[in-house]
Design a protein around this motif. Sequence first.
Motif, PDB file in Angstrom:
ATOM      1  N   GLN A  96      11.704   9.368   1.293  1.00  0.00           N
ATOM      2  CA  GLN A  96      10.579   9.620   2.194  1.00  0.00           C
ATOM      3  C   GLN A  96       9.256   9.805   1.448  1.00  0.00           C
ATOM      4  OE1 GLN A  96      11.608  12.701   5.024  1.00  0.00           O
ATOM      5  NE2 GLN A  96      12.711  11.235   6.306  1.00  0.00           N
ATOM      6  N   LYS A  97       9.322   9.926   0.123  1.00  0.00           N
ATOM      7  CA  LYS A  97       8.073   9.868  -0.644  1.00  0.00           C
ATOM      8  C   LYS A  97       7.528   8.447  -0.627  1.00  0.00           C
ATOM      9  CE  LYS A  97       9.260  13.638  -3.829  1.00  0.00           C
ATOM     10  NZ  LYS A  97       9.582  13.984  -5.240  1.00  0.00           N
ATOM     11  N   GLU A  98       8.432   7.468  -0.483  1.00  0.00           N
ATOM     12  CA  GLU A  98       8.028   6.059  -0.462  1.00  0.00           C
ATOM     13  C   GLU A  98       7.883   5.531   0.956  1.00  0.00           C
ATOM     14  OE1 GLU A  98       7.677   3.757  -3.001  1.00  0.00           O
ATOM     15  OE2 GLU A  98       8.043   5.097  -4.683  1.00  0.00           O
ATOM     16  N   VAL A  99       8.778   5.939   1.841  1.00  0.00           N
ATOM     17  CA  VAL A  99       8.817   5.382   3.193  1.00  0.00           C
ATOM     18  C   VAL A  99       8.489   6.476   4.194  1.00  0.00           C
ATOM     19  CG1 VAL A  99      10.176   4.073   4.852  1.00  0.00           C
ATOM     20  CG2 VAL A  99      10.654   3.848   2.418  1.00  0.00           C
TER      21      VAL A  99
ATOM     22  N   ASN B 262       4.112  -0.591  -3.226  1.00  0.00           N
ATOM     23  CA  ASN B 262       5.279   0.274  -3.195  1.00  0.00           C
ATOM     24  C   ASN B 262       6.201  -0.099  -2.030  1.00  0.00           C
ATOM     25  OD1 ASN B 262       4.401   1.742  -0.763  1.00  0.00           O
ATOM     26  ND2 ASN B 262       2.812   2.575  -2.091  1.00  0.00           N
ATOM     27  N   TYR B 263       7.337   0.561  -1.968  1.00  0.00           N
ATOM     28  CA  TYR B 263       8.329   0.167  -0.975  1.00  0.00           C
ATOM     29  C   TYR B 263       7.805   0.305   0.450  1.00  0.00           C
ATOM     30  CZ  TYR B 263      12.393  -0.322   1.877  1.00  0.00           C
ATOM     31  OH  TYR B 263      13.245  -0.756   2.855  1.00  0.00           O
ATOM     32  N   SER B 264       6.962   1.288   0.707  1.00  0.00           N
ATOM     33  CA  SER B 264       6.434   1.472   2.055  1.00  0.00           C
ATOM     34  C   SER B 264       5.671   0.228   2.512  1.00  0.00           C
ATOM     35  CB  SER B 264       5.523   2.702   2.097  1.00  0.00           C
ATOM     36  OG  SER B 264       4.983   2.888   3.389  1.00  0.00           O
ATOM     37  N   ARG B 265       4.870  -0.349   1.622  1.00  0.00           N
ATOM     38  CA  ARG B 265       4.112  -1.556   1.964  1.00  0.00           C
ATOM     39  C   ARG B 265       5.049  -2.759   2.098  1.00  0.00           C
ATOM     40  NH1 ARG B 265      -1.540  -1.204  -1.551  1.00  0.00           N
ATOM     41  NH2 ARG B 265      -2.284   0.727  -0.575  1.00  0.00           N
ATOM     42  N   PHE B 266       5.990  -2.837   1.197  1.00  0.00           N
ATOM     43  CA  PHE B 266       6.991  -3.910   1.226  1.00  0.00           C
ATOM     44  C   PHE B 266       7.736  -3.908   2.564  1.00  0.00           C
ATOM     45  CE2 PHE B 266      11.411  -5.209   0.045  1.00  0.00           C
ATOM     46  CZ  PHE B 266      11.160  -6.470  -0.469  1.00  0.00           C
TER      47      PHE B 266
ATOM     48  N   ALA C 112       7.833  -2.816  -5.359  1.00  0.00           N
ATOM     49  CA  ALA C 112       9.133  -2.448  -4.815  1.00  0.00           C
ATOM     50  C   ALA C 112      10.242  -3.329  -5.369  1.00  0.00           C
ATOM     51  CB  ALA C 112       9.110  -2.556  -3.287  1.00  0.00           C
ATOM     52  N   THR C 113      11.425  -2.753  -5.480  1.00  0.00           N
ATOM     53  CA  THR C 113      12.594  -3.538  -5.849  1.00  0.00           C
ATOM     54  C   THR C 113      12.788  -4.662  -4.835  1.00  0.00           C
ATOM     55  OG1 THR C 113      13.662  -1.593  -6.805  1.00  0.00           O
ATOM     56  CG2 THR C 113      15.081  -3.439  -6.233  1.00  0.00           C
TER      57      THR C 113
END
Length: 1001
Positions: free
Chosen positions: A533-536, A249-253, A97-98
Amino acid sequence: MTPRLAKRYERELLEENQIDPRNKQTQQLIEQYAVDSLDDTLLDRIEGFVDEYNTHVDENYDLRYYQVLALYFTEYFFREQATGDAAPQDMLAYWMATGSGKTLVMHLNILQHLHRLEREGIDFDTLQILFTTPSKNLIGQHERELEPYVEALNRRYSDRIDLLIDTTQGLLQQKTEYYQITDDTMQRLVLVDEGHIGLGATKEGEFKKLRDALNARNSFLFEYSATYHNIGSGAIEEEYEEAIVYDYNYSRFYRDGYGKDYFFKRIGEDVIDEEKDNLDECFGVLQEKMEAYQTLMDLDTDQRDKYFPENLPQRPLAAFMGRTVDPGSSAANETSDVGTAIRYLASLSVEERRAFGDVFHGDTTGPLVLTRNPSVEDELLLSYGDGEKWGIVNVGDAAKFFRDFDTEDLDAVKREDAITDERYRFQNVDRPDSPINVLVGSRKFSEGWNCFRLSVTGLLNLGSSKGNQIIQIFGRGVRLHGARDDGKRLFPDHIDDYYALGDDIEDEIRRLETLTVFSLRRSYLETFIEEIQKEVKPRTSFTLRVNPTIMKLADEEVEFETYREHLPIFKSRKQEIGWVKVVIDDGTFSYEHLDGDGAETGNFESYRTRLDYRTDRETEGHNVRYKLHNEEDGRGLYHTLEPFLDHAGWARTIRDAADKAKLALYARDQNGDLRPATLPDLLQLVESVQYKSPLDDAGVETIYALGHEIIRDVVGKLENKVHYDINRRHYVYDEPLEVSDATTDRDIIYEYVVTKQFDKQEEKEAFERNLDAKKDEIEEALQIGPIDEHIYEPLLEEGEDGDGMQISPDALNAGERKFVGDLSNYVTAHFADSERYDFYLLRNVESLKSIGIFMESDEHTFYPDFVLWGLDHETGETEVAFVDPKGERGMVDASKLGANAKVNLSLKNEEYPALSRLESQLGNAHDGDITLHSFLLLRDSSDMGVAESDEWVENNMLSRNIYRLDWHSQDESGDPSQTWNGQSYLDLMFGELGVFEEVLA
C-alpha cells in the motif's frame, strides 16, 4: 521518498506544456513520437536509438509511452549537463515497476551513453560496461541478453567495448585497485539492477562505497529498481531523490492498466488450526482458475479472436514463496514453512485431491512423491504415485532438505531419479508444455525470473523482509502478456471482491487476470499489505451520466434530435491500412493499397520533403543534400566514400523501417523494372538536408550514421503521406451528431468515470458507504456553468491538486474552462436578443475519435477541443469553427510555426488545402453555404505574443488565427488582463466568423 529530479522534469517538460501522460490519446502520441510540444530533436533521437537497437538485436521492439518518457528525460538531463544548466552529476536512477520493461530501457541507455560521448567529442580506446546486481539468479538472464547485444555493438565500435558482469557481493570482495581507471582513453558505464536489494542497513555503507569506487572517474552510472522505498538512511535517500530521473512506480503502472489486478485474502490469527483452511482455500482458487482457463480455451474461434486477438490466456500457476535468505543466516523458519506446505499436500485425502484434480493433472492416487534429481542442486519435484509431476520445491540446499525431511508419519515417499526432461526444470515453467502448476520455496521464486503464468501467490515466510523485497515478490505475480500483446488487462477496473466474480466469459477472464494473494500466517499478510500500500493506493470509481442539452431558442425549448439536424459536421474514419506498395520513379512516387478493399492508388509527381538535423535550429545550418549525393553528375560523398560505406547496413535499415511502416518499398530502374529502394532513391524525394556543418571533413562513420537517420525519416514521411491520402478519402459528411451509449462510442460522451484515490483503505470504505451523497457533492463542485450554448451537460473541470481525483474523459483544464465561460458571457452580452444568429458549442472528446482532421504532414489526427457552430438565419450561412484552447502544444518555438500542420490548417490555400477540401465536401453533402475555420488559443503559460511587436503578432499569429486567451479583461486566474489593440480574442474570432458587425451594432 520524493524523486525531486523526476518531479521537476514532470513539471517543466509535461505539466507546463499541458501534456497529461495519464491520457490514453497522449500516450499513443508519445509512442508515435508525435507530441507537438516535446522537442522533436530529442524524440527523433530516441526513435533512432530504438531502430538502431532493433538492428543490433534483430528484433522489432516498440516502446511504451513511459519508456519513451524515461529516455526523453534522460536526453534532457544530458542536454542540461552539456549546457551547464544543471549541477554536474554522474548517476541516474529509474524507479520502474516490475514488468514495466526496465531492461529494455537499460539497453537503450547504453546507446544514449555512446551517442552522448560522440556528441561531446569524447574519444575512447575502451568503454567498459560493468553490469552488477545483488542476485545471482539475475546474472544468467542478463548474460544471455547483454552479451550478444554488446557483441553487435562491437561490430560498429571496432571491438572497443568490454563487458563485465558480476554480482554486487562478488564485486564487494575485490580490492579498490580492481575498480580504478588509470588510462584517460578508457571510459566506464556502470549498470546496477536492484542494487540496494539484499543489502541491509549494516551493508548500506558498503554498497555506497562500491558504487562510488566504480563511478569515480571517466564514468557514468545508471541504476534501476522496482521500488526505492526503505532504501536506507537519510543521506542515501536524499542522494536518490536527486538521482531518480524517471518515476514509473507500481501505482502508475497499475493505473495505466498494465499487469494483473490483485486481491489479498485476509485471514484470522496465526494459529495452527487455520493453516489447512488457508491452504485449502488457496488450492481451491487455483483449481477454479484452471477451470476458467479451460473454459476460455474451449471458446469457439470467433469468441477467442474477439477476446484474445494476439495472445491466448496462459495456464495458471501457484507459487508459495517468501523472503530471500541472506548468506549466512538461518533458514530454519523458511524450511519449516516449506515443510508445512509439503505435509499439507501429503495429508490430502484422495477425495480432497480430486477436488483439485486439474492442478494434479488428474493423478490423485498414491502417496505424495518427493523426487530429487541429483543433477539439479536446488530443485525437488512433487507428484502423487506414479502420476505426472506437477510441483517444484526449492529451498536452496535441496539435498539437505531432501535428506532431513521426515516422511515417517506421512503418506509420502522420497525418490531419486536422473530426470533429463527439460519440461520439469524451473527455468522452463513458462513454456506451454510445462506440467508444473505449483512452486514451493523462496529464493528463485521471489526474484530474478519472468513468468506470466503466475496467478496465485502463497506467502510462506516474510521474516525480516524489507519493503523492496516484498515488492519483488508481488512483482512476480502481476506480470501479464495481455490479450492484445500490450501487457494490459482487458478489464482495467479493480475488483474489490474476487469471490464476487460470476461465471460469464468476462468474469472468467478477470479471474485469470487477477493475482490472488494468500498467506500461511496472518502476520505475513499484514506485513505484505503494509508494504504494497506504499506503492498502490486504494481507489474507487463511479460514473456521472451525461445528457444532451435542451436548447432555449426564441422562447422555445428545442430537443437535441431537432437542432442537431442544423449542425453539419464531418466525421473522420481512420482506416486500418495494412500493407501498401510504394514505387519511387525518377523523383516521383506512387502507391497501391494492397490490403484495401477498393484497390486505392495514388500518384505524387511533385512531392518533396525537407530534413533538419541541426542540434540547435536557432543557428544557421548547411544544406548538405547534394553534397551527400548528386544524381545529375554522380558526385557527392556517397560516391566518394562508396567503397568504405556499409551499404548492407543501410539496406537492412530500409527494410526494417519499411516493414515497420508496412510499406513494400521499391524503385524503378532505367529498364522499368522494380528493385529494392536504396538511399539515393530516397534522396530523390528530399529537397534539403540541413546539418550543423558543411560535411567538409566528414568521415565514414558520420555519413553512415546520417544515412540511417535520413532513411528512417524519409520512410516515415512516405508512410504519413500515403496514410493521409488513404484516410482523407474516408471522411463521412452526411451523418448527424449522435450520443454514445454504454456499448458504442459515437460523437458525444455517454458518461464520465471519476476515480478517486485514498491514502488508507478505511477512508475508501467510508467514502463508499455514503457514495450517492458524495457523487452529488463532487459533481456540484466540478461542474462548469450551466453553459446554455453547450450541446450536453454537465461540463466538468479538473479538480484541485492533491484531491486524488482523475476524470475520464478528460475534464476541462483552466484554459478550456476560461474559454467556455468567456464564450458564454460573450454570446449572452452580444446576441441574447438576436433573432439572426444561434450558436452551439460541443466539447469534442478526443477518445471518441469522431470529429478529427487528418494531418497531411503528420502521422496523427487533429481532434480540436471544441466545435462551435454559428447559424445565420438571415443568409442561411453556417460558420463552423474548430477551437483548441490548449493550442500552444507544438508552438513553443515561434520559429517553427510555418512547419506546424495544425497551425497551417487555417490558411486554406493551395499549399494547405485540407480545410478547403472539407468545406467543399461538407457543403455539397448538405447543399448549403458552410465555411470552416480553425482557431488556436494560447494559454497564459505561453510566452508567444507577449514581448513581440504588433507587426510580428499580425504576421505570425493573427494571420494564422492564433490568439492568446489573456487578450481579454481577465486572465486564467481571474486577474485583470489586457486586450490586443482594444480587441479581445473573442472579438478577433467572431470577426473571422463574419459576425463582428453584429457585435459592434
